[in-house]
Design an enzyme around this catalytic site. Sequence first.
Site, PDB file in Angstrom:
ATOM      1  N   HIS A 120      45.727 -16.505  23.963  1.00 34.37           N
ATOM      2  CA  HIS A 120      44.697 -17.082  23.088  1.00 34.37           C
ATOM      3  C   HIS A 120      44.352 -16.235  21.882  1.00 34.37           C
ATOM      4  O   HIS A 120      43.542 -16.655  21.044  1.00 34.37           O
ATOM      5  CB  HIS A 120      43.416 -17.360  23.883  1.00 34.37           C
ATOM      6  CG  HIS A 120      42.628 -16.117  24.155  1.00 34.37           C
ATOM      7  ND1 HIS A 120      42.964 -15.244  25.166  1.00 34.37           N
ATOM      8  CD2 HIS A 120      41.545 -15.581  23.544  1.00 34.37           C
ATOM      9  CE1 HIS A 120      42.117 -14.232  25.166  1.00 34.37           C
ATOM     10  NE2 HIS A 120      41.249 -14.410  24.195  1.00 34.37           N
TER      11      HIS A 120
HETATM   12  C1  UD1 Z   1      36.449 -15.617  22.113  1.00 29.72           C
HETATM   13  C2  UD1 Z   1      36.308 -14.121  21.849  1.00 29.72           C
HETATM   14  C3  UD1 Z   1      37.462 -13.372  22.502  1.00 29.72           C
HETATM   15  C4  UD1 Z   1      37.609 -13.732  23.956  1.00 29.72           C
HETATM   16  C5  UD1 Z   1      37.752 -15.253  24.087  1.00 29.72           C
HETATM   17  C6  UD1 Z   1      37.871 -15.677  25.531  1.00 29.72           C
HETATM   18  C7  UD1 Z   1      35.240 -13.475  19.712  1.00 29.72           C
HETATM   19  C8  UD1 Z   1      35.502 -12.899  18.391  1.00 29.72           C
HETATM   20  N1  UD1 Z   1      36.330 -13.815  20.438  1.00 29.72           N
HETATM   21  O1  UD1 Z   1      37.601 -16.052  21.413  1.00 29.72           O
HETATM   22  O2  UD1 Z   1      37.211 -11.987  22.399  1.00 29.72           O
HETATM   23  O3  UD1 Z   1      38.744 -13.104  24.494  1.00 29.72           O
HETATM   24  O4  UD1 Z   1      36.575 -15.844  23.501  1.00 29.72           O
HETATM   25  O5  UD1 Z   1      37.945 -17.055  25.649  1.00 29.72           O
HETATM   26  O6  UD1 Z   1      34.103 -13.620  20.100  1.00 29.72           O
HETATM   27  N2  UD1 Z   1      36.229 -23.840  22.149  1.00 29.72           N
HETATM   28  C9  UD1 Z   1      36.097 -24.935  22.955  1.00 29.72           C
HETATM   29  N3  UD1 Z   1      35.199 -24.880  23.977  1.00 29.72           N
HETATM   30  C10 UD1 Z   1      34.447 -23.786  24.225  1.00 29.72           C
HETATM   31  C11 UD1 Z   1      34.596 -22.661  23.401  1.00 29.72           C
HETATM   32  C12 UD1 Z   1      35.499 -22.710  22.356  1.00 29.72           C
HETATM   33  O7  UD1 Z   1      36.755 -25.952  22.760  1.00 29.72           O
HETATM   34  O8  UD1 Z   1      33.642 -23.789  25.180  1.00 29.72           O
HETATM   35  C13 UD1 Z   1      37.176 -23.876  21.024  1.00 29.72           C
HETATM   36  C14 UD1 Z   1      36.439 -23.748  19.718  1.00 29.72           C
HETATM   37  O9  UD1 Z   1      36.177 -24.979  19.154  1.00 29.72           O
HETATM   38  C15 UD1 Z   1      37.370 -22.932  18.851  1.00 29.72           C
HETATM   39  C16 UD1 Z   1      38.230 -22.179  19.839  1.00 29.72           C
HETATM   40  O10 UD1 Z   1      38.024 -22.754  21.113  1.00 29.72           O
HETATM   41  O11 UD1 Z   1      38.173 -23.735  18.058  1.00 29.72           O
HETATM   42  C17 UD1 Z   1      37.938 -20.730  19.806  1.00 29.72           C
HETATM   43  O12 UD1 Z   1      36.628 -20.422  20.311  1.00 29.72           O
HETATM   44  P1  UD1 Z   1      35.830 -19.091  19.843  1.00 29.72           P
HETATM   45  O13 UD1 Z   1      34.671 -18.836  20.714  1.00 29.72           O
HETATM   46  O14 UD1 Z   1      35.614 -19.146  18.398  1.00 29.72           O
HETATM   47  O15 UD1 Z   1      36.850 -17.915  20.036  1.00 29.72           O
HETATM   48  P2  UD1 Z   1      37.875 -17.603  21.194  1.00 29.72           P
HETATM   49  O16 UD1 Z   1      39.228 -17.734  20.645  1.00 29.72           O
HETATM   50  O17 UD1 Z   1      37.546 -18.359  22.442  1.00 29.72           O
END
Ligand code: UD1
Length: 375
Positions: free
Chosen positions: A211
């Site tokens: 991821h």
């Molecule tokens: C975040 C953390 C990362 C961690 C990861 C674990 C930061 C900078 N990054 O990255 O350190 O390893 O979480 O998962 O804080 N999304 C969903 N549902 C959710 C949450 C997110 O669909 O419940 C989607 C969002 O729309 C987005 C993507 O997943 O497009 C990324 O989510 P985001 O929280 O921005 O960062 P992660 O890549 O999950």
Amino acid sequence: MAIKVILVAGARPNFMKIAPIMAAMAGDERLEPYLVHTGQHYDQRMSKLFFEELGIPKPDIDLGVGSGSHAVQTAETIKRFEPVCIDQHPDWVVVVGDVNSTIACALVATKLGVRVAHVEAGLRSFDRTMPEEINRVLTDRISDLLFTTEPSGNTNLAAEGVDPARIRFVGNVMIDTLLAHRERAANSTLLDRLALAGPDGPRPYGVVTLHRPANVDTEDCLKGILGAIAELAETLPLIFPVHPRTAKQIERFGLGRLFATDGILPGEVGRGLFAIEPQGYLDFLHLMAKSRIVLTDSGGLQEETTVLGVPCVTMRDNTERPVTCEQGTNNLAGTDPAAILAAARATLADPPTGRIPELWDGKASERIVGVLCSL
Ligand code: UD1
């Protein structure tokens, strides 16, 4: 009067770190915990399930921040956390890990003159292109108390000139959770549901997670890594719980063809790369524990596989958790597809044995509570 502590949880990897600290605080009259969920992760599968399974109390408040760019997500958390911090007037704010919620809440607290404790301090990948590295460096810089998980954390903080009196080597709270839930996880039925459970024990399989923005956000990189994984899957079935970020990119770049089309593993000699939904803590722990190999770009999985004694191939150029390579089962392979394949094959042919790092003994949270009560 009880010491009031705000604990902050935001994203999936925070929940298994907060759970044992909340448990260690429960029933301790010296402390009054107040749990804030920033809402950075909000899906049932990325958030709520973990609260249920790990018995984390319902948050006292959910800030509902949600997704967004780094600036938007961090700023929104800062804006929404500040009034809570003012209103609650805590003695400590405890933040864990390295996600955007971690730095955002640490920043708010320190500017309000509230003492900040950072759990999992001092880890460094020395790679400033990783958003988490920025969060780690900045959070440590402004925290009053730094709880470290492994010796490299102490060395890194000392090299940055941090006063040793602020640093406490307490061990790994995520391993507290793993050890507390390992037996329960063994009751998981996930292997049956995936047709991986055989009469004489599970069939051989591997687990993949991916991821990191650096690995999944560009087509070339994601295609190369998934290509290597799909090639490995021709000889060993690989189960891949797909993170929402990665799912979006696989769709966007049209890489779905690298996956086996039927979700269920066929017959005795099932092969291929099988995408499944993100799993809850217990199912995923069981899936990892029974696997031959884990291929990942996660930070936490490098530590969990080390404790489970499962070989891990880390698809990154660096790790902020060097103890997992020095003492554990972790093999840092880089992101070149040929190197990933070579590392995975070598690992399967000659699985590494490791030992459990110092103080990864299930008691880190107790030590943290002890320190908070002593200051
Ligand atoms: C975040 C953390 C990362 C961690 C990861 C674990 C930061 C900078 N990054 O990255 O350190 O390893 O979480 O998962 O804080 N999304 C969903 N549902 C959710 C949450 C997110 O669909 O419940 C989607 C969002 O729309 C987005 C993507 O997943 O497009 C990324 O989510 P985001 O929280 O921005 O960062 P992660 O890549 O999950």
